[in-house]
Design a protein around this motif. Sequence first.
Motif, PDB file in Angstrom:
ATOM      1  N   THR A 160      21.583  40.023 -31.424  1.00 38.22           N
ATOM      2  CA  THR A 160      21.008  38.726 -31.085  1.00 38.22           C
ATOM      3  C   THR A 160      21.092  38.478 -29.583  1.00 38.22           C
ATOM      4  O   THR A 160      20.112  38.105 -28.939  1.00 38.22           O
ATOM      5  CB  THR A 160      21.774  37.612 -31.829  1.00 38.22           C
ATOM      6  OG1 THR A 160      21.740  37.898 -33.212  1.00 38.22           O
ATOM      7  CG2 THR A 160      21.151  36.253 -31.573  1.00 38.22           C
ATOM      8  N   VAL A 161      22.267  38.705 -29.023  1.00 37.80           N
ATOM      9  CA  VAL A 161      22.456  38.366 -27.613  1.00 37.80           C
ATOM     10  C   VAL A 161      21.820  39.417 -26.698  1.00 37.80           C
ATOM     11  O   VAL A 161      21.273  39.091 -25.646  1.00 37.80           O
ATOM     12  CB  VAL A 161      23.960  38.108 -27.307  1.00 37.80           C
ATOM     13  CG1 VAL A 161      24.769  39.371 -27.362  1.00 37.80           C
ATOM     14  CG2 VAL A 161      24.129  37.442 -25.958  1.00 37.80           C
ATOM     15  N   PHE A 176      23.073  27.298 -24.138  1.00 36.62           N
ATOM     16  CA  PHE A 176      22.116  28.000 -23.272  1.00 36.62           C
ATOM     17  C   PHE A 176      20.775  27.285 -23.281  1.00 36.62           C
ATOM     18  O   PHE A 176      20.143  27.108 -22.242  1.00 36.62           O
ATOM     19  CB  PHE A 176      21.946  29.445 -23.744  1.00 36.62           C
ATOM     20  CG  PHE A 176      21.063  30.267 -22.852  1.00 36.62           C
ATOM     21  CD1 PHE A 176      21.595  30.908 -21.736  1.00 36.62           C
ATOM     22  CD2 PHE A 176      19.708  30.375 -23.092  1.00 36.62           C
ATOM     23  CE1 PHE A 176      20.786  31.647 -20.895  1.00 36.62           C
ATOM     24  CE2 PHE A 176      18.889  31.121 -22.255  1.00 36.62           C
ATOM     25  CZ  PHE A 176      19.432  31.754 -21.145  1.00 36.62           C
ATOM     26  N   GLN A 197      11.406  38.250 -31.723  1.00 36.48           N
ATOM     27  CA  GLN A 197      11.434  38.788 -30.358  1.00 36.48           C
ATOM     28  C   GLN A 197      10.035  38.800 -29.731  1.00 36.48           C
ATOM     29  O   GLN A 197       9.879  39.113 -28.577  1.00 36.48           O
ATOM     30  CB  GLN A 197      11.996  40.218 -30.358  1.00 36.48           C
ATOM     31  CG  GLN A 197      13.340  40.344 -31.048  1.00 36.48           C
ATOM     32  CD  GLN A 197      14.457  39.735 -30.228  1.00 36.48           C
ATOM     33  OE1 GLN A 197      14.630  40.070 -29.071  1.00 36.48           O
ATOM     34  NE2 GLN A 197      15.199  38.814 -30.818  1.00 36.48           N
ATOM     35  N   MET A 217      26.685  35.181 -18.832  1.00 38.64           N
ATOM     36  CA  MET A 217      25.454  34.450 -19.100  1.00 38.64           C
ATOM     37  C   MET A 217      24.655  34.301 -17.808  1.00 38.64           C
ATOM     38  O   MET A 217      25.228  34.137 -16.721  1.00 38.64           O
ATOM     39  CB  MET A 217      25.763  33.068 -19.682  1.00 38.64           C
ATOM     40  CG  MET A 217      26.606  33.095 -20.944  1.00 38.64           C
ATOM     41  SD  MET A 217      25.866  34.045 -22.281  1.00 38.64           S
ATOM     42  CE  MET A 217      24.551  32.950 -22.789  1.00 38.64           C
ATOM     43  N   ALA A 267      17.901  39.076 -26.722  1.00 39.61           N
ATOM     44  CA  ALA A 267      17.370  37.989 -25.898  1.00 39.61           C
ATOM     45  C   ALA A 267      17.488  38.389 -24.428  1.00 39.61           C
ATOM     46  O   ALA A 267      18.398  37.962 -23.726  1.00 39.61           O
ATOM     47  CB  ALA A 267      18.132  36.696 -26.173  1.00 39.61           C
ATOM     48  N   LYS A 268      16.557  39.227 -23.996  1.00 38.60           N
ATOM     49  CA  LYS A 268      16.624  39.728 -22.608  1.00 38.60           C
ATOM     50  C   LYS A 268      16.427  38.558 -21.653  1.00 38.60           C
ATOM     51  O   LYS A 268      15.474  37.807 -21.760  1.00 38.60           O
ATOM     52  CB  LYS A 268      15.563  40.800 -22.383  1.00 38.60           C
ATOM     53  CG  LYS A 268      15.913  42.076 -23.136  1.00 38.60           C
ATOM     54  CD  LYS A 268      15.047  43.256 -22.692  1.00 38.60           C
ATOM     55  CE  LYS A 268      15.473  44.525 -23.407  1.00 38.60           C
ATOM     56  NZ  LYS A 268      15.321  44.431 -24.886  1.00 38.60           N
ATOM     57  N   GLY A 269      17.354  38.415 -20.729  1.00 43.36           N
ATOM     58  CA  GLY A 269      17.291  37.290 -19.809  1.00 43.36           C
ATOM     59  C   GLY A 269      18.352  36.252 -20.102  1.00 43.36           C
ATOM     60  O   GLY A 269      18.608  35.380 -19.292  1.00 43.36           O
ATOM     61  N   ALA A 270      18.996  36.361 -21.277  1.00 40.83           N
ATOM     62  CA  ALA A 270      20.074  35.419 -21.585  1.00 40.83           C
ATOM     63  C   ALA A 270      21.353  35.828 -20.873  1.00 40.83           C
ATOM     64  O   ALA A 270      22.168  34.989 -20.505  1.00 40.83           O
ATOM     65  CB  ALA A 270      20.305  35.351 -23.084  1.00 40.83           C
TER      66      ALA A 270
END
Lengths: 435, 293
Positions: free
Chosen positions: A95-96, A77, A434, A312, A99-102
């Motif tokens: 974790t995923v 990514f 974050q 994603m 990550a806002k926007g991942a």
Amino acid sequence: MLKKNLVAAATLVMGLSVSSAALAETQITWWHAMGGALGEAVNALAEDFNASQSDYKITPVFKGTYEETLTAGIAAFRAGEQPNVMQVFDAGAATVIGAKGATIPVQDLLAENGIDFNIEDYIPGVRYFYADAEGKMIGMPFNSSTPIMYYNIEALEKAGVTPPKTWEEFESVTAPALKAAGYIPLAQSHLPWIFTENFFSRHNLPFATNENGYGDGETKILVNSPEIKSHFTALKKWKDEGLFEWYGAGWNDNQKPFEEGKVAIWLGSSGSFGGLQKTATMPFSADLLPYWEAVTKEPTQTFIGGAALFAMSGKSPEENKATAEFFRFLASPEVQVKWHKDTGYVPITNASYELATSQGYYTEKPAAEVGVLQLLLPAGDNTKGYRMGFYVQIRDVMNREYGRILTGEASVDDAFATIEKEANELLARFSKTQG
Amino acid sequence: MKRASFNQLGLPVWLLLPQLVIIGVFFYWPAAFALRSSFYLEDPFGFGSTFVGLDNYNGLLASAQYVKVAVFTLGFTFLVTFFSLSIALVLAVKADKVIRGTRTYRTLLMWVYAVAPPVAGFLGVMVFYQGNGPMTEFLAWFGYEFRLGVNYYDTAAAMVAVATWNHIPVNFIFFLSGLQSIPQSVKEAAMIDNRSGTGRFWDITFPLLAPTAFFLLIINITYALFDTFGMIDALVKGEPGNNPMTLVYKVYVDGFRGNDLGGSSAQSVILMVLVLVLTVFQFRVMDRRIHYT
């Protein structure tokens, strides 16, 4: 000369038709962590999807363990080379999702592409584990499992006991009889998952502040609680008395003695069912995870483990459309039932559970239903799961301290105090990542 | 003698460029990146980060667990270096005296070098397997229940044994060539002065082997510190649990498993400093104490 031209023309036409087919087809990739027999089931799933239509083609790629897959996905990514679909396991969810926007929330992805979505279609224990604080589903539950109790039928018959409903029954009746019959009564394969996370859920106890971490704001772990400490005190006692054995932190090291018929009761994943059918040397069945009657008279459901699929971000609308179509395919009852039967993972929607029931699958194999039944038990305030950052390391801390309890290197009180301290430090550190 | 020299700066820089680029891209850039990361706490996906100054370092030094891992690493390095050097020296001295079947004997001692550390780890898992591994059964005869992956010290012993076994051949090759480069005349002269084989060994052979031994000491320390990673991963089956681990393995556990980029960067910076110290020590000692003849 003419012949040569004809061949050339034919080659050209063939080349054109192949490339036009390739042009019309949207290609997407899917990184997953399913090895061995599970990997074959994943490949079969992808082939079925590709054969079911001609517009999209998905390519599954095996990336190693859950941890390795997540790390590979993160590295990709950051380099802008991420796959369309990535499988992320329960402990990596924070974790995923953090990550806002991942990722594109699955609920948004489906809505944008005109696919109906209703979270109520999903089985209760499955619904909210990969959802955000507002209950929006972010990751699509894929291989969903829950810890259940497997038992060796012969061993229990020989000892003249039935599968224990409670740990009190196990301690006073089941275990002594099994030991007398020459078996190691109990083993389990994942102390943080089975005897910690799901211990709190089964007894409807809070595992962390802030709604088990789902809410916004600071989260503190509540692992240092008297109920779980008395559970581990009992475990250590059972181990010393020969009523429980621990073979280290590796999953298979604990499963193997059960397959060989040395251990009578093994706590594992409902997703282990497919593999056990091939490897177990004796007849076995399964039942609900026992609970402590001293803690609760009304035991609640467990939640799912396993992993979810995340779409994603940073992909073209055409590719996102293909991903959405793949998710639609995946959630369809027929596909779910096939996956459920091939692997032992639970069906994720009510419709697929009903389909499996109507096909008579559970009359034929009652053990395959246990996981779903456990997820369908009454819910409580603390049963939808947990959301904690750096959770992989928190699990490592638990595994380390539990190992020390069971080998006598640390007392239960000290070990839980250490887990609480280190976990809260990790949570505080995670919240800074974050920022 | 005529000295070749360049008139302008351009050509030599061009000629050096490939080397400089390789060093820059593959060594200095990642090192600088690690140094920078060690002052931050960063979201693995790269969305958010907070500058935390020396917090990552302070956290490590305050962590009882990190100190425990560091102490284990020191002990592990000492034991592996000591055993693999001393056993290799004994084997080399004996092999030097073998007259018949020299080649076969030496090849038999060297083949282990071809075993990659992760493979050595898997062999270790098989040999020390819980319940029915050959070593486990052997120890059971003496009434000792060896439990790899369960008992901290049992796992540590297996790690030391496998790492030592895997590294003896390298030491053996160097010691043997070191022994063979000692001039025959020196040995014969010593023979006249001293009849005792042991005495000759400590007075003549060992001092003459010192340069080799010192070089090997550094090689062994770096091996035990850094190259045993694959072996450890295989022995603990990727689940550290309550097993011992080395500092390098902890970098992997926190960075690659746990996605804690800041914390694991700080750990790798500490390791970089350690390597730096080791290198400075090596050059200092080599310049002053060890005389190569």
